[in-house]
Scaffold this active site. Structure first.
Site, PDB file in Angstrom:
ATOM      1  N   ARG A 138     -23.802 -12.094  20.789  1.00 17.73           N
ATOM      2  CA  ARG A 138     -23.278 -10.585  20.412  1.00 17.73           C
ATOM      3  C   ARG A 138     -24.210  -9.795  21.619  1.00 17.73           C
ATOM      4  O   ARG A 138     -25.312  -9.454  21.566  1.00 17.73           O
ATOM      5  CB  ARG A 138     -24.340 -10.289  19.137  1.00 17.73           C
ATOM      6  CG  ARG A 138     -23.505 -10.997  18.033  1.00 17.73           C
ATOM      7  CD  ARG A 138     -23.905 -10.368  16.667  1.00 17.73           C
ATOM      8  NE  ARG A 138     -22.644  -9.973  16.216  1.00 17.73           N
ATOM      9  CZ  ARG A 138     -22.325  -9.770  15.153  1.00 17.73           C
ATOM     10  NH1 ARG A 138     -23.242  -9.086  14.187  1.00 17.73           N
ATOM     11  NH2 ARG A 138     -20.981  -9.381  14.683  1.00 17.73           N
ATOM     12  N   GLN A 143     -18.250  -7.877  24.165  1.00 11.69           N
ATOM     13  CA  GLN A 143     -17.750  -6.960  22.852  1.00 11.69           C
ATOM     14  C   GLN A 143     -16.457  -6.803  22.739  1.00 11.69           C
ATOM     15  O   GLN A 143     -15.787  -7.059  21.818  1.00 11.69           O
ATOM     16  CB  GLN A 143     -18.466  -5.474  23.129  1.00 11.69           C
ATOM     17  CG  GLN A 143     -19.860  -5.231  22.452  1.00 11.69           C
ATOM     18  CD  GLN A 143     -20.249  -3.658  22.671  1.00 11.69           C
ATOM     19  OE1 GLN A 143     -19.882  -3.264  23.375  1.00 11.69           O
ATOM     20  NE2 GLN A 143     -21.333  -3.385  21.981  1.00 11.69           N
ATOM     21  N   ASP A 146     -15.173  -9.922  20.748  1.00 13.14           N
ATOM     22  CA  ASP A 146     -15.715 -10.439  19.590  1.00 13.14           C
ATOM     23  C   ASP A 146     -14.704 -10.074  18.368  1.00 13.14           C
ATOM     24  O   ASP A 146     -14.557  -9.187  17.729  1.00 13.14           O
ATOM     25  CB  ASP A 146     -16.795  -9.013  19.192  1.00 13.14           C
ATOM     26  CG  ASP A 146     -17.786  -9.536  18.200  1.00 13.14           C
ATOM     27  OD1 ASP A 146     -17.403 -10.155  17.230  1.00 13.14           O
ATOM     28  OD2 ASP A 146     -18.986  -8.605  17.895  1.00 13.14           O
ATOM     29  N   SER A 149     -16.010  -9.205  14.801  1.00 13.03           N
ATOM     30  CA  SER A 149     -16.136  -7.450  14.423  1.00 13.03           C
ATOM     31  C   SER A 149     -14.818  -6.969  14.419  1.00 13.03           C
ATOM     32  O   SER A 149     -14.698  -6.088  13.506  1.00 13.03           O
ATOM     33  CB  SER A 149     -16.862  -7.119  15.675  1.00 13.03           C
ATOM     34  OG  SER A 149     -18.528  -7.452  15.720  1.00 13.03           O
ATOM     35  N   TYR A 245     -27.679 -10.302  13.923  1.00 12.59           N
ATOM     36  CA  TYR A 245     -27.426 -10.738  12.508  1.00 12.59           C
ATOM     37  C   TYR A 245     -28.542 -10.250  11.724  1.00 12.59           C
ATOM     38  O   TYR A 245     -29.595 -10.464  11.987  1.00 12.59           O
ATOM     39  CB  TYR A 245     -26.902 -12.012  12.327  1.00 12.59           C
ATOM     40  CG  TYR A 245     -25.518 -12.021  12.889  1.00 12.59           C
ATOM     41  CD1 TYR A 245     -24.289 -11.394  12.346  1.00 12.59           C
ATOM     42  CD2 TYR A 245     -25.260 -13.119  13.968  1.00 12.59           C
ATOM     43  CE1 TYR A 245     -23.104 -11.690  12.680  1.00 12.59           C
ATOM     44  CE2 TYR A 245     -23.969 -12.879  14.519  1.00 12.59           C
ATOM     45  CZ  TYR A 245     -22.829 -12.570  13.999  1.00 12.59           C
ATOM     46  OH  TYR A 245     -21.644 -12.719  14.297  1.00 12.59           O
TER      47      TYR A 245
END
Ligand code: NAD
Length: 394
Positions: A138, A143, A146, A149, A245
């Protein structure tokens, strides 16, 4: 399939120029409608020197016919596993798929690193180089890769639609000749990616939304979406791990959390719990007593069902009614929005693959945390500490 000698380009393999074949199989797990690559991304991969092969029907359930792939330069190949140097997947390969896999192939997809020890072991025996999209670090650089997500966004959106369709009330405030209708009240537990998307979707439908998360940092995000952040008098300074997290809390903490949340659950028409702690059973945040406190006709859509559920009455994979409350524990919600879920998922895996490919070959820089983080098997070994720990635990 490529006529020149094919290879994965893992370090230590020869340097002769070859054509890398990329395979996109049809997903075979029951209920899975997504596909790992959508047609619009084929030219990007061709430009990077890969030959793209698609198993006939691979995109059909997501709304992408074979012809759309062919138009973008892909070729159809029924025997996809046998020939592909690189395989893009959504679900972890099944035992049959692993058996058909070319030795030494690269596999990119969800691998269920916390629960799929035997499958990962079988992939290592096949000398596959496997990347688990769940383990993408992360960090800002990652990003666009990901996948978790991206899929949480889909799940958060769909959970609200499922709830709205099952609820015996409207979501918005309505002023009609037949009088005023009060808006529905929605309580979201866990304001991560899925929770924030659920808040936004419920707000767009006109509900009054409240949300709680153990990470106090999300308060501002919740409020910026027009929802109220519920403040519970719980000590949560240590709620976030370095990974971004949530950390697991003690049973005593969860007990106090349940007591403090009771009034919010009881007042809600819809509760959408999304609270997860990676690699662990989801914490039980809604007890039977709390369900009983809800008005009959209310709805719970448990987005933590895959990890056992945040509600103790959730039956993973099913919708049940308990004390007059609908409790939906459906699994794999992203697969119920397969067109956009596939589009978003394939962008993340394609960006990751292009990160690995240099001069038309998969070139692994194991010093790069972006490459090393999701790598679970390589050269016949399980290399992921996460997976090793899971297997050691049994
Ligand atoms: P997740 O799916 O693991 O968990 C969902 C949410 O549940 C989290 O917000 C978590 O804090 C919350 N939660 C856990 N236990 C709870 C409890 N007992 N009560 C209430 N809430 C509880 O998390 P996620 O949605 O994947 O992401 C968490 C955070 O990481 C988000 O803030 C997100 O923006 C961030 N993130 C960063 C990157 C990056 O930098 N590349 C990528 C993805 C996510």
């Amino acid at each position: 399939m490529p006529t020149e000698e094919s290879k994965t380009g893992n370090e230590g393999v020869g340097t002769a120029r070859t054509v890398l074949s990329l395979g996109v199989p049809k997903e075979t797990v029951a209920g899975e409608r997504r596909v790992a690559l959508v047609p619009e991304l084929v030219p990007k991969l061709s430009k990077a020197g890969l030959e793209v092969y698609v198993q006939p029907g691979a995109g059909a359930t997501a709304g992408f016919p074979d012809s759309a792939y062919v138009e973008q330069g892909a070729r159809l190949e029924p025997d996809i596993f046998v020939h592909s140097d690189v395989v893009l997947k959504v679900q972890p390969p099944t035992p049959e798929e692993i058996a058909a896999l070319k030795e030494g192939a690269v596999v990119i997809g969800f691998a269920q690193p916390y629960s799929n020890g035997p499958g990962i072991q079988a992939l290592a025996s096949r000398k596959a180089t496997v990347f688990a999209m769940e383990l993408m670090p992360r960090i800002t650089r990652a990003q666009a890769m990901d996948a978790l997500s991206a899929m949480s966004t889909v799940a958060g959106y769909k959970a609200v639609l499922v709830a709205a369709a099952r609820l015996d009330k409207f979501f918005p405030l309505l002023m009609t000749a037949a009088g005023t209708v009060k808006p529905a009240r929605v309580f979201i537990i866990g304001a991560g990616v899925a929770g924030l998307q659920a808040i936004g979707t419920a707000r767009r439908l006109g509900a009054v939304v409240e949300a709680y998360d153990t990470r106090p940092a999300v308060k501002e995000q919740v409020e910026s979406l027009g929802a109220k952040f519920v403040e519970l008098a719980l000590e949560t300074k240590d709620a976030e791990a370095k990974t971004g997290y949530a950390k697991a809390q003690s049973e005593e903490f969860y007990q106090r959390q349940r007591q403090m949340m009771l009034q919010y659950v009881a007042a809600a028409d819809v509760v959408i719990p999304t609270a997860l702690v990676p690699g662990q059973r989801a914490p039980v945040l809604i007890t039977e007593e709390m369900v009983r406190s809800m008005r009959p006709g209310s709805v719970i859509v448990d987005l933590a069902a895959e990890q056992g559920g945040n509600c103790e009455l959730t039956v993973p994979g099913q919708e049940v009614e308990r004390h007059g409350v609908v409790i939906n524990g459906l699994l794999n919600l992203p697969s119920t929005v397969p067109f956009h879920a596939s589009q978003m998922y394939s962008r993340t895996v394609t960006t990751f693959l292009l990160h690995l490919v240099k001069d038309g070959l998969v070139d692994l820089d194991l010093g790069d945390e972006l490459t090393r983080g999701p790598l679970v098997t390589h050269q016949g070994e399980i290399v992921s500490e996460v997976v090793k720990a899971v297997i050691a635990k049994g």
